[in-house]
Design an enzyme around this catalytic site. Structure first.
Site, PDB file in Angstrom:
ATOM      1  N   LYS A   1       0.877  -1.173   0.000  1.00 41.98           N
ATOM      2  CA  LYS A   1       0.000   0.000   0.000  1.00 41.98           C
ATOM      3  C   LYS A   1       0.906   1.212   0.000  1.00 41.98           C
ATOM      4  O   LYS A   1       1.847   1.279   0.808  1.00 41.98           O
ATOM      5  CB  LYS A   1      -0.863  -0.022   1.258  1.00 41.98           C
ATOM      6  CG  LYS A   1      -1.381   1.356   1.681  1.00 41.98           C
ATOM      7  CD  LYS A   1      -2.431   1.224   2.737  1.00 41.98           C
ATOM      8  CE  LYS A   1      -2.699   2.539   3.444  1.00 41.98           C
ATOM      9  NZ  LYS A   1      -3.813   2.441   4.383  1.00 41.98           N
TER      10      LYS A   1
ATOM     11  N   LYS B   1       1.062   5.162   0.783  1.00 40.13           N
ATOM     12  CA  LYS B   1       0.379   6.324   1.357  1.00 40.13           C
ATOM     13  C   LYS B   1       0.575   7.492   0.402  1.00 40.13           C
ATOM     14  O   LYS B   1       1.704   7.932   0.159  1.00 40.13           O
ATOM     15  CB  LYS B   1       0.986   6.637   2.730  1.00 40.13           C
ATOM     16  CG  LYS B   1       0.521   7.905   3.406  1.00 40.13           C
ATOM     17  CD  LYS B   1      -0.949   7.970   3.665  1.00 40.13           C
ATOM     18  CE  LYS B   1      -1.512   6.780   4.371  1.00 40.13           C
ATOM     19  NZ  LYS B   1      -2.943   6.826   4.666  1.00 40.13           N
TER      20      LYS B   1
ATOM     21  N   ASP C   1      -3.516   5.240  -1.187  1.00 42.83           N
ATOM     22  CA  ASP C   1      -4.401   5.869  -0.190  1.00 42.83           C
ATOM     23  C   ASP C   1      -4.001   7.330   0.037  1.00 42.83           C
ATOM     24  O   ASP C   1      -3.102   7.604   0.836  1.00 42.83           O
ATOM     25  CB  ASP C   1      -4.297   5.091   1.130  1.00 42.83           C
ATOM     26  CG  ASP C   1      -5.046   5.762   2.266  1.00 42.83           C
ATOM     27  OD1 ASP C   1      -5.887   6.645   1.994  1.00 42.83           O
ATOM     28  OD2 ASP C   1      -4.797   5.405   3.433  1.00 42.83           O
TER      29      ASP C   1
ATOM     30  N   ASN D   1      -5.804   9.539   1.525  1.00 40.74           N
ATOM     31  CA  ASN D   1      -6.566  10.082   2.667  1.00 40.74           C
ATOM     32  C   ASN D   1      -7.496  11.227   2.279  1.00 40.74           C
ATOM     33  O   ASN D   1      -7.490  12.293   2.910  1.00 40.74           O
ATOM     34  CB  ASN D   1      -5.615  10.536   3.788  1.00 40.74           C
ATOM     35  CG  ASN D   1      -5.055   9.378   4.576  1.00 40.74           C
ATOM     36  OD1 ASN D   1      -3.853   9.108   4.538  1.00 40.74           O
ATOM     37  ND2 ASN D   1      -5.918   8.657   5.288  1.00 40.74           N
TER      38      ASN D   1
ATOM     39  N   GLU E   1      -7.973   3.551  -1.942  1.00 39.18           N
ATOM     40  CA  GLU E   1      -8.430   3.796  -0.563  1.00 39.18           C
ATOM     41  C   GLU E   1      -8.682   5.283  -0.350  1.00 39.18           C
ATOM     42  O   GLU E   1      -7.788   6.114  -0.586  1.00 39.18           O
ATOM     43  CB  GLU E   1      -7.336   3.283   0.386  1.00 39.18           C
ATOM     44  CG  GLU E   1      -7.699   3.367   1.847  1.00 39.18           C
ATOM     45  CD  GLU E   1      -6.652   2.681   2.726  1.00 39.18           C
ATOM     46  OE1 GLU E   1      -6.039   1.678   2.275  1.00 39.18           O
ATOM     47  OE2 GLU E   1      -6.431   3.155   3.854  1.00 39.18           O
TER      48      GLU E   1
ATOM     49  N   ASN F   1     -10.989   3.988   5.570  1.00 44.03           N
ATOM     50  CA  ASN F   1     -10.911   4.080   7.026  1.00 44.03           C
ATOM     51  C   ASN F   1     -11.233   5.512   7.427  1.00 44.03           C
ATOM     52  O   ASN F   1     -10.905   5.960   8.512  1.00 44.03           O
ATOM     53  CB  ASN F   1      -9.526   3.696   7.555  1.00 44.03           C
ATOM     54  CG  ASN F   1      -8.436   4.616   7.066  1.00 44.03           C
ATOM     55  OD1 ASN F   1      -7.867   4.381   6.008  1.00 44.03           O
ATOM     56  ND2 ASN F   1      -8.142   5.679   7.803  1.00 44.03           N
TER      57      ASN F   1
ATOM     58  N   ASP G   1     -10.509  -0.896  12.358  1.00 43.80           N
ATOM     59  CA  ASP G   1      -9.400  -0.632  13.283  1.00 43.80           C
ATOM     60  C   ASP G   1      -9.995  -0.995  14.631  1.00 43.80           C
ATOM     61  O   ASP G   1     -10.942  -0.341  15.082  1.00 43.80           O
ATOM     62  CB  ASP G   1      -9.027   0.851  13.197  1.00 43.80           C
ATOM     63  CG  ASP G   1      -7.903   1.236  14.125  1.00 43.80           C
ATOM     64  OD1 ASP G   1      -7.984   0.864  15.311  1.00 43.80           O
ATOM     65  OD2 ASP G   1      -6.977   1.928  13.684  1.00 43.80           O
TER      66      ASP G   1
ATOM     67  N   HIS H   1      -7.252  -1.444   9.061  1.00 46.33           N
ATOM     68  CA  HIS H   1      -6.500  -0.187   9.039  1.00 46.33           C
ATOM     69  C   HIS H   1      -5.450  -0.197  10.149  1.00 46.33           C
ATOM     70  O   HIS H   1      -5.560  -0.974  11.107  1.00 46.33           O
ATOM     71  CB  HIS H   1      -7.493   0.951   9.288  1.00 46.33           C
ATOM     72  CG  HIS H   1      -6.876   2.243   9.698  1.00 46.33           C
ATOM     73  ND1 HIS H   1      -6.818   2.682  11.002  1.00 46.33           N
ATOM     74  CD2 HIS H   1      -6.272   3.197   8.964  1.00 46.33           C
ATOM     75  CE1 HIS H   1      -6.221   3.870  11.043  1.00 46.33           C
ATOM     76  NE2 HIS H   1      -5.886   4.201   9.818  1.00 46.33           N
TER      77      HIS H   1
ATOM     78  N   ASN I   1      -2.704   2.622  12.362  1.00 45.65           N
ATOM     79  CA  ASN I   1      -1.919   3.824  12.657  1.00 45.65           C
ATOM     80  C   ASN I   1      -0.671   3.362  13.392  1.00 45.65           C
ATOM     81  O   ASN I   1      -0.594   2.203  13.771  1.00 45.65           O
ATOM     82  CB  ASN I   1      -2.691   4.754  13.594  1.00 45.65           C
ATOM     83  CG  ASN I   1      -3.377   5.904  12.875  1.00 45.65           C
ATOM     84  OD1 ASN I   1      -4.494   6.234  13.178  1.00 45.65           O
ATOM     85  ND2 ASN I   1      -2.721   6.519  11.943  1.00 45.65           N
TER      86      ASN I   1
HETATM   87  O1  LIG Z   1       0.259   7.470   9.621  1.00 51.05           O
HETATM   88  C1  LIG Z   1      -0.167   8.048   8.618  1.00 51.05           C
HETATM   89  O2  LIG Z   1       0.392   9.006   8.110  1.00 51.05           O
HETATM   90  C2  LIG Z   1      -1.408   7.480   8.003  1.00 51.05           C
HETATM   91  O3  LIG Z   1      -1.919   8.341   7.040  1.00 51.05           O
HETATM   92  C3  LIG Z   1      -2.449   7.219   9.069  1.00 51.05           C
HETATM   93  O4  LIG Z   1      -2.597   8.358   9.858  1.00 51.05           O
HETATM   94  C4  LIG Z   1      -3.775   6.799   8.510  1.00 51.05           C
HETATM   95  O5  LIG Z   1      -4.741   6.779   9.511  1.00 51.05           O
HETATM   96  C5  LIG Z   1      -3.815   5.439   7.943  1.00 51.05           C
HETATM   97  O6  LIG Z   1      -2.660   4.778   7.851  1.00 51.05           O
HETATM   98  C6  LIG Z   1      -4.686   5.292   6.719  1.00 51.05           C
HETATM   99  O7  LIG Z   1      -4.718   4.231   6.164  1.00 51.05           O
HETATM  100  O8  LIG Z   1      -5.387   6.237   6.348  1.00 51.05           O
HETATM  101 MG   LIG Z   2      -6.384   4.876   4.859  1.00 53.19          MG
END
Ligand SMILES: O=C([O-])[C@@H](O)[C@@H](O)[C@H](O)[C@@H](O)C(=O)[O-]
Ligand SMILES: [Mg+2]
Length: 430
Positions: free
Chosen positions: A198, A200, A228, A230, A253, A276, A300, A327, A329
């Site tokens: 995955k 980010k 993902d 966000n 995602e 999530n 989660d 999910h 963190n």
């Molecule tokens: O740790 C991060 O930067 C992630 O973006 C986290 O805060 C997210 O909650 C998470 O991993 C996600 O899948 O969105």
């Molecule tokens: Mg996410």
């Protein structure tokens, strides 16, 4: 002959700070240290157990109140923990913040804070009960249906170092372009054997992240991929990315925020969408499922309220033909053990779960888990199958006392250390 149910005689809540690398996301960057809360329970029969959850101030306060309120309660009074947490903290359900500043998991609400705290007490109770009975936690949840739980390699754009002095360092180097992302994936796979990745996203304009996914697809043709951002993209950008990456992603995602935006992306592209962020509580399910806004819910166990609640969520998802995965963190080994136990009892878990754990260099358990072939073995030892490392716990708690500038996770503030003009980016960013 029936035995009296053991009663809780001690509940200890220990806030800690764990080091965290400079991982980038749509809001900013991770701080050098992130807070977690460790919960320990002891019963009148001398049995003990542990749980872990988020450590930001609001969570910690609820946890401290609940720790007082559980004294004298039977160890199995799990179904009353939710109301006990509300009552002991003097809270009522309500939104605290439309956007959670600490971790991109939808709105920050009292319900999610309470559930996150309850999860740590539930896990600690199950650990205690399991140890008292000589049974693993998965047995208390009905028994495992698999011996290993698959996790996916969680790739992040990142800097080589935090922009502040005395911050913890590691040797992963920077990953700020497709080559850097592929290099990181290679090391993840060589070290832990991950068989899916995955990335980010939401860090760079979508074109750059599309290029990174294409580079990963070329380098790892057999690894399913996810992206993902966000909620960092508008519906139009999300549609463009979904079309560009058609056939290259296992799922997309949270491309955009909100149930309506997600439903529109789904309707226009047919892309499989995971979340999530827009389904994070039971109350969000009816509308999201009716509008076909999500096809994979990333549970989660912290903010859904524990391991039993995760199984209830799994049943709801199954009923509606929606998949369930997990999910993550920033977390340590107690949470990884809890995630692995609950994942092991859900029969229809099709996707590898997320875990930040490989990014953490510290732990509070004596024998941190090992990822082999991208999976963690499900422990058959009593309880969670972990042992608290008291020295490590004390050290990380000392750090929490000393570094009082890190009481709450704040990726926006961390980014301001590098760029003093940085403000919380309004979503969508692109
Ligand atoms: O740790 C991060 O930067 C992630 O973006 C986290 O805060 C997210 O909650 C998470 O991993 C996600 O899948 O969105
Ligand atoms: Mg996410």
């Amino acid at each position: 002959m029936s035995q009296p149910i053991p009663r809780i005689v001690r509940a200890t809540v220990t806030p800690i700070l764990i080091s965290d690398p400079p991982l980038l996301n749509v809001l900013g960057v991770h701080q050098p240290y992130t807070p977690r809360t460790i919960v320990e329970l002891e019963t009148d029969t001398g049995a003990t157990g542990v749980g872990e959850t988020y450590g930001d101030t609001e969570y910690l306060e609820v946890a401290r109140n609940l720790a007082k309120a559980v004294i004298g309660k039977p160890l199995t009074a799990l179904n009353g923990l939710h109301d006990l947490a509300y009552d002991s903290a003097g809270l009522t359900p309500g939104t605290v913040n439309e956007f959670d500043p600490a971790g991109l998991r939808g709105a920050r609400t009292n319900e999610k804070i309470v559930r996150s705290v309850v999860s740590a007490f539930e896990v600690a109770s199950l650990d205690t009960l399991g140890k008292a009975l000589g049974l693993p936690v998965h047995a208390l949840l009905g028994g495992k249906v698999r011996d290993r739980v698959d996790y996916s390699g969680y790739l992040f754009y990142r800097w080589a170092e935090h922009p502040v002095e005395d911050a913890p360092r590691d040797d992963w180097g920077a990953a700020l372009d497709p080559e850097g992302v592929v290099r990181q994936a290679r090391r993840f796979t060589d070290t832990y054997g991950f068989r899916s990745f995955k990335l980010k996203g939401g860090v760079f304009p979508p074109e750059q992240e599309i290029a990174a996914i294409k580079a990963l697809a070329e380098a790892f043709p057999d690894h399913p991929l996810r992206l993902d951002p966000n909620g960092g993209w508008s519906v139009e950008s999300s549609v463009r990315v979904a079309e560009e990456l058609d056939g290259k992603l296992e799922y997309l995602e949270d491309p955009t925020t909100g149930i309506d935006g997600m439903a529109e992306v789904r309707a226009r592209t047919g892309a499989l969408l995971a979340t999530n962020m827009c389904v994070t509580t039971f109350g969000e399910i009816p509308e999201a499922f009716a509008k076909d806004a999500v096809q994979v819910v990333l549970s989660d166990h912290h903010y859904w309220g524990g391991l039993h609640a995760t199984r209830e969520l799994a049943a709801l998802c199954r009923t509606h033909g929606v998949a369930l995965s997990m999910h993550s963190n920033t977390h340590l080994g107690i949470s990884l053990a809890a995630m692995t136990h609950v994942a092991s009892v859900i029969p229809d878990l099709e996707y590898a779960c997320d875990s930040h754990r490989p990014w953490q260099t510290e732990d509070v358990i004596t024998e941190p888990h090992r990822f082999t072939g991208g999976a963690v073995e499900v422990s058959d030892a009593p309880g969670l199958g972990v042992e608290l490392d008291r020295d490590a716990l004390a050290t990380l708690h000392e750090r929490w006392i000393e570094l009082d500038g890190f009481r709450d996770r704040d990726d926006v503030a961390a980014m301001r250390q590098a760029d003093p003009t940085w403000v919380q980016p309004p979503l969508p960013r692109w």
